[in-house]
Structure formats: C-alpha cells, structure tokens
Design a protein around this motif. Structure first.
Motif, short mmCIF file in Angstrom:
data_model
loop_
_atom_site.label_atom_id
_atom_site.label_comp_id
_atom_site.label_asym_id
_atom_site.label_seq_id
_atom_site.Cartn_x
_atom_site.Cartn_y
_atom_site.Cartn_z
N VAL A 66 0.83 -1.21 0.00
CA VAL A 66 0.00 0.00 0.00
C VAL A 66 0.87 1.26 0.00
CG1 VAL A 66 -1.51 1.38 1.51
CG2 VAL A 66 -2.08 -1.01 1.01
N ARG A 154 -5.50 0.47 -5.61
CA ARG A 154 -4.86 -0.03 -4.40
C ARG A 154 -5.58 -1.23 -3.78
NH1 ARG A 154 -3.97 4.88 -0.99
NH2 ARG A 154 -3.02 5.54 -2.94
N PRO A 155 -6.91 -1.22 -3.60
CA PRO A 155 -7.56 -2.39 -2.99
C PRO A 155 -7.35 -3.66 -3.80
CG PRO A 155 -9.04 -0.50 -3.00
CD PRO A 155 -7.88 -0.12 -3.85
N VAL A 158 -3.76 -5.04 -3.28
CA VAL A 158 -3.58 -5.80 -2.04
C VAL A 158 -4.31 -7.13 -2.12
CG1 VAL A 158 -3.86 -5.76 0.46
CG2 VAL A 158 -3.43 -3.63 -0.75
N ALA A 199 -7.73 -7.07 3.09
CA ALA A 199 -7.28 -6.10 2.10
C ALA A 199 -7.88 -4.72 2.38
CB ALA A 199 -7.65 -6.56 0.69
N LEU A 200 -9.17 -4.68 2.65
CA LEU A 200 -9.83 -3.40 2.92
C LEU A 200 -9.36 -2.79 4.23
CD1 LEU A 200 -13.46 -4.25 1.78
CD2 LEU A 200 -11.75 -2.87 0.57
N VAL A 203 -5.82 -0.98 3.50
CA VAL A 203 -5.63 -0.20 2.28
C VAL A 203 -5.29 1.26 2.55
CG1 VAL A 203 -8.05 0.51 1.93
CG2 VAL A 203 -6.57 0.05 -0.05
N ASP A 204 -5.59 1.78 3.73
CA ASP A 204 -5.29 3.17 4.05
C ASP A 204 -4.21 3.30 5.13
OD1 ASP A 204 -7.16 4.37 2.25
OD2 ASP A 204 -8.77 3.82 3.62
#
Length: 234
Positions: A66, A154-155, A158, A199-200, A203-204
C-alpha cells in the motif's frame, strides 16, 4: 479499468517468474513436525491460512505494498523516501532469515521482469535504487510500485497479493501431501472473505502500521533453516 484487472491476474499468476513457487511460508516445518494431519483437515487449513493472512501477510506485506503504491503517483513519478521507508520497515518485521531472504529474492526477480517488460520509469528508478543497495527490494514493496504503474487500484493490488500468497500456500500444501487438489480449492474458496476483509482493512494504512504477529509460524520458519531435508526455500 479492465486493463488493471488483467494486470492483477498476470502479477498473481503462479506462472509469473518471481520464484514464489519455491516458498511454503513455514508450512513445510508444520508438516514435518506432525502438526498437520494427513490428509489435511480443511477446517484446520482454512483457519491456519486465515490467521496467516490477517496477522502476518496483510499487516506486513499488504501495508508495505500500500505504501509503495501510494508513493508511485504516476509511472514516471516515485517518492523514493516513502518507498524505502516502507521497504526497510518490512524487512525489520520479518523475524526469520529465510523470510527476509526469500522476500528480497522474489522482489528482485519481479523487478528484473518488470523493468524489461513493462517499461515504467518509476520501476526502473526503484530498480537502480535496490541494485545500489539503498533499499532491500522486498517483493510486496516492488509489487506496489509495479501495480501502481500498471494502473491497478490499491484495494485490488492488495487483494491480488493476498490471493497470490494463498494460492501458493495451498499449492505447497498439496506438494507436501497434507491435502489434495479439491480440498485446496475448497480452502481457497473458504478464505475469500478473510482476504477481502484484510485487504480493505490495510488499504489506508501507513509505514508505522507495518507489523506481524505469528509467533508459531516464525518459530517454524526458524526451525526450517536448520532442517536437513527441505523441499521448499522457506
């Protein structure tokens, strides 16, 4: 974009020449020490893989990916400071020598293919940085740069990494004769929600969040280094 989706498929394909098929991620030692039944219990394998994803792969490699993805604004623009920071932190949380060495070996293999095949300046820039010894070149970090250059969101980047790890993991289980092909596919199907949630969740995240907490698997990896008979590199 559909091209980004196709890039995820290409990068997560077991035929991609990064050498990940040589890794069992501690599974070989678990089998050798009798901790896995033969044939493997699907519920046990699903639980073990799920824990590995949630507690190790996603919060370490996932966040490293990420950060590298975030640092690659365009195929021609790369924040080397952010990428290197993520790369070094990822190396630091990989406690076993095998984990560190296999991560950088497959990462450098991915870099070689990406620089000759995809032609993005950001990838070439990072490859020179790694070759000069200024950054370790962990696989997940390299993948983050490459994925961003190829337009993969990005999501999805990952999720693709978590799937690639899982597919390789169950393939190793089959090669170790702790399960069969049908059960391996059932395990992959069972852990889909875990992959998506993990993954979610990351992601940030940012560099200070890179971590890993799987003591048993770390011990198995360390024991694997001293095993006299090994089918896998980790």
């Amino acid at each position: 974009m559909l091209t980004g989706f196709l890039s995820v498929l290409q990068l997560s394909d077991s035929a991609f020449p990064s050498g990940r098929y040589t890794l069992s991620s501690g599974l070989e030692t678990l089998a050798q020490t009798g901790r896995l039944a033969t044939p493997g219990d699907p519920a046990l394998l699903s639980a073990l893989l799920g824990d590995h994803l949630r507690l190790a792969v996603a919060p370490s490699d996932g966040i490293g990916l990420v950060c590298a993805h975030r640092a690659t604004a365009t195929p021609d623009s790369l924040d080397l400071e952010l990428v290197t920071s993520a790369d070094e932190r990822l190396t630091a949380v990989k406690l076993s020598r095998e984990a560190r060495e296999t991560s950088t070996r497959t990462g450098r293999a991915l870099l070689r293919v990406a620089t000759s095949t995809f032609g993005a300046r950001a990838v070439s820039h990072y490859a020179r940085h790694v070759q000069s010894g200024r950054s370790p070149g962990n696989h997940a970090v390299v993948l983050g740069v490459v994925s961003a250059c190829l337009g993969v969101p990005r999501p999805e980047s990952v999720a693709g990494e978590l799937f690639a790890f899982s597919a390789n993991w169950v393939a190793a289980a089959v090669r170790l004769a702790v399960t069969d092909h049908s059960t391996a596919q059932a395990v992959l199907h069972e852990v889909r929600p875990v992959m998506a949630e993990a993954a979610l969740h990351v992601v940030d995240k940012d560099v200070p969040d890179i971590a890993s907490c799987t003591p048993l698997l770390d011990v198995m990896a360390m024991l694997h280094e001293e095993s006299e008979l090994r089918l896998f590199a980790s």
